[in-house]
Every structure is written in structure tokens, then in C-alpha cells.
Write a protein that holds these residues in place. Structure first.
Motif, mmCIF file in Angstrom:
data_model
loop_
_atom_site.group_PDB
_atom_site.id
_atom_site.type_symbol
_atom_site.label_atom_id
_atom_site.label_comp_id
_atom_site.label_asym_id
_atom_site.label_seq_id
_atom_site.Cartn_x
_atom_site.Cartn_y
_atom_site.Cartn_z
ATOM 1 N N SER A 1 0.832 -1.205 0.000
ATOM 2 C CA SER A 1 0.000 0.000 0.000
ATOM 3 C C SER A 1 0.864 1.251 0.000
ATOM 4 N N TRP A 2 1.888 1.268 0.831
ATOM 5 C CA TRP A 2 2.793 2.415 0.839
ATOM 6 C C TRP A 2 3.458 2.590 -0.527
ATOM 7 N N LEU A 3 3.882 1.495 -1.146
ATOM 8 C CA LEU A 3 4.520 1.594 -2.462
ATOM 9 C C LEU A 3 3.564 2.173 -3.500
ATOM 10 N N ARG A 4 2.302 1.765 -3.444
ATOM 11 C CA ARG A 4 1.311 2.326 -4.365
ATOM 12 C C ARG A 4 1.122 3.826 -4.114
ATOM 13 N N ILE A 5 1.089 4.225 -2.853
ATOM 14 C CA ILE A 5 0.967 5.656 -2.516
ATOM 15 C C ILE A 5 2.151 6.427 -3.093
ATOM 16 N N MET A 6 3.356 5.903 -2.920
ATOM 17 C CA MET A 6 4.552 6.583 -3.438
ATOM 18 C C MET A 6 4.487 6.743 -4.950
ATOM 19 N N ILE A 7 4.097 5.688 -5.631
ATOM 20 C CA ILE A 7 4.016 5.737 -7.091
ATOM 21 C C ILE A 7 2.933 6.724 -7.526
ATOM 22 N N PHE A 8 1.847 6.758 -6.776
ATOM 23 C CA PHE A 8 0.717 7.633 -7.093
ATOM 24 C C PHE A 8 1.032 9.097 -6.792
ATOM 25 N N ARG A 9 1.996 9.366 -5.930
ATOM 26 C CA ARG A 9 2.366 10.731 -5.539
ATOM 27 C C ARG A 9 3.847 10.992 -5.815
ATOM 28 N N PRO A 10 4.251 11.043 -7.108
ATOM 29 C CA PRO A 10 5.670 11.203 -7.434
ATOM 30 C C PRO A 10 6.262 12.559 -7.042
ATOM 31 N N GLY A 11 5.438 13.551 -6.765
ATOM 32 C CA GLY A 11 5.933 14.865 -6.370
ATOM 33 C C GLY A 11 6.306 14.964 -4.902
ATOM 34 N N VAL A 12 6.097 13.888 -4.167
ATOM 35 C CA VAL A 12 6.437 13.834 -2.747
ATOM 36 C C VAL A 12 7.533 12.794 -2.576
ATOM 37 N N SER A 13 8.537 13.104 -1.795
ATOM 38 C CA SER A 13 9.597 12.140 -1.489
ATOM 39 C C SER A 13 9.312 11.521 -0.128
ATOM 40 N N PHE A 14 9.544 10.237 -0.028
ATOM 41 C CA PHE A 14 9.278 9.485 1.191
ATOM 42 C C PHE A 14 10.568 8.820 1.663
ATOM 43 N N TYR A 15 10.681 8.663 2.986
ATOM 44 C CA TYR A 15 11.805 7.903 3.524
ATOM 45 C C TYR A 15 11.362 7.165 4.773
ATOM 46 N N ALA A 16 12.152 6.118 5.095
ATOM 47 C CA ALA A 16 11.803 5.296 6.257
ATOM 48 C C ALA A 16 13.041 4.612 6.812
ATOM 49 N N TYR A 17 13.004 4.402 8.095
ATOM 50 C CA TYR A 17 13.909 3.479 8.768
ATOM 51 C C TYR A 17 13.150 2.158 8.850
ATOM 52 N N THR A 18 13.841 1.043 8.708
ATOM 53 C CA THR A 18 13.141 -0.234 8.826
ATOM 54 C C THR A 18 14.020 -1.329 9.407
ATOM 55 N N LYS A 19 13.395 -2.159 10.201
ATOM 56 C CA LYS A 19 14.016 -3.389 10.686
ATOM 57 C C LYS A 19 13.439 -4.600 9.947
ATOM 58 N N GLU A 20 12.524 -4.341 9.025
ATOM 59 C CA GLU A 20 11.916 -5.417 8.214
ATOM 60 C C GLU A 20 12.819 -5.691 7.005
ATOM 61 N N ILE A 21 13.987 -6.202 7.283
ATOM 62 C CA ILE A 21 15.042 -6.349 6.283
ATOM 63 C C ILE A 21 14.612 -7.256 5.127
ATOM 64 N N ALA A 22 14.190 -8.476 5.435
ATOM 65 C CA ALA A 22 13.834 -9.438 4.383
ATOM 66 C C ALA A 22 12.690 -8.907 3.525
ATOM 67 N N ARG A 23 11.681 -8.330 4.155
ATOM 68 C CA ARG A 23 10.519 -7.834 3.416
ATOM 69 C C ARG A 23 10.920 -6.708 2.458
ATOM 70 N N VAL A 24 11.701 -5.757 2.940
ATOM 71 C CA VAL A 24 12.092 -4.623 2.100
ATOM 72 C C VAL A 24 13.049 -5.078 0.995
ATOM 73 N N LYS A 25 13.957 -5.987 1.301
ATOM 74 C CA LYS A 25 14.864 -6.490 0.257
ATOM 75 C C LYS A 25 14.082 -7.246 -0.820
ATOM 76 N N ARG A 26 13.050 -7.942 -0.427
ATOM 77 C CA ARG A 26 12.250 -8.715 -1.377
ATOM 78 C C ARG A 26 11.299 -7.834 -2.175
ATOM 79 N N MET A 27 10.624 -6.894 -1.505
ATOM 80 C CA MET A 27 9.544 -6.139 -2.145
ATOM 81 C C MET A 27 9.948 -4.777 -2.698
ATOM 82 N N VAL A 28 10.997 -4.183 -2.173
ATOM 83 C CA VAL A 28 11.345 -2.812 -2.563
ATOM 84 C C VAL A 28 12.670 -2.747 -3.318
#
Length: 190
Positions: A69-96
């Protein structure tokens, strides 16, 4: 300057007093599609255009559906930059990591159960340190002057711990990475 999580809070239902984080989480769990539409509408506001929004001031990408859902929001709003800290290493490496949105930056945070998946020579990493002197002594780079340095400044990233006496006592001069290694060793010994 980062908009921070205040933009996210403004878009979610809140009441006064304790429990607002739990209510927000329940809102996401009960209606992810509605939440996503509400967030996309919030980030359409002109105040966010050309700015940075930190995803989560506490929390993480707790499921594949939520991260998607967050990825869809980012793609839908290209004029906004997003950033995050994450401990969800496997998920982010796989999906992002294989194909990240152009307007998204992230840093992997040490101090979680997936620290073993991190390679500081390849991955952008951050660790919480007892103080600025400890960050410098390890040759890391502080993000204390601007949170955006965690994703835009030099790596690896050191974060000075909050100046909360009880928390600093629990840290015992360790970084989150060191503390997690100790926790993992205790778990393995059980």
C-alpha cells in the motif's frame, strides 16, 4: 526539511489521550484500502509537493500488504519524497530493493531480529549509539543535525540515543547492534 510523520498523523483518525497509535493501527488493519485512499488524498495537498515525508516515527512495515500500500501511494504521488527506517530487512529487500519507487529512500536499522541479513558494505544501515562521541569513534556519520541525513547523507549512519536517563542506563554504552547480538546469543543459548 522533512515533513515527518505529522502529515501521516493528520490524515488518520485521532482522539485525545492514550491509545491513538493503537486506534490508527486498527484503522489500517480493518480497512487498508480506505486508509490507502485517505493517505493518497493527504499527500496530494500542495504542502507536501517537493517535500519529504518520513514514514513511521514508531512502527514498521508490518506486512506485505501494508508495505505494498505504501509503495502504491509513493508511485501515485511522485511529487512527494518518502523515507523510512526499517528493521523489516527481508521484506524490504524482497519487495522494494529490486525496483524501488524513485521517490523512496530507506535505511535499514540495526537492533532487530533480522540484523544477520544486513551487509554494511552493500546495505545502507543505521545504528543507535549512546552519544555523538561513540558515533565518531566508530567512523560512522551522525544524522543528528537532520533526520534526512539517514537517507541522503554519508553512510553508515549513527543516531545518537534519546537523552532519557532510564533508557541510556539500559543501553549500558552499547549500540543497538551490539545489544541485539547479545539478545540473539541469549536466545540461541536457550
Amino acid at each position: 526539511m522533512a515533513s515527518g510523520s505529522s502529515a501521516v498523523r493528520a490524515a488518520l483518525p485521532q482522539g485525545a489521550g492514550p491509545g491513538w497509535r493503537e486506534r490508527n493501527l486498527q484503522y489500517v488493519l480493518d480497512g487498508l484500502g480506505g486508509w490507502q485512499r485517505r493517505m493518497a488524498a493527504e499527500f496530494a495537498h500542495p504542502r507536501h509537493q517537493g517535500g519529504w515525508v518520513r514514514i513511521h516515527d514508531a512502527g514498521d512495515f508490518f506486512s506485505d500488504h501494508y508495505l505494498a500500500s505504501w509503495l502504491r501511494i509513493m508511485i501515485f504521488r511522485p511529487g512527494v519524497s518518502f523515507y523510512a527506517y526499517t528493521k523489516e530487512i527481508a521484506r524490504v529487500k524482497r519487495m522494494v530493493a529490486p525496483n524501488p519507487p524513485r521517490n523512496f529512500r530507506w535505511v535499514y536499522s540495526y537492533g532487530g531480529r533480522e540484523d544477520h541479513l544486513l551487509d554494511p558494505n552493500r546495505d545502507r544501515v543505521a545504528d543507535v549509539y549512546p552519544d555523538e562521541a561513540a558515533i565518531r569513534a566508530d567512523g560512522w556519520h551522525s544524522q543528528d543535525s537532520s533526520d534526512l541525513l539517514a537517507v541522503l547523507g554519508p553512510a553508515p549512519v549513527g543516531i545518537p540515543s534519546n537523552n532519557i536517563p532510564a533508557f541510556r542506563r539500559r543501553m549500558k554504552g552499547r549500540t543497538f547492534r551490539q545489544w541485539q547480538v547479545e539478545q540473539d546469543a541469549r536466545r540461541a543459548a536457550r
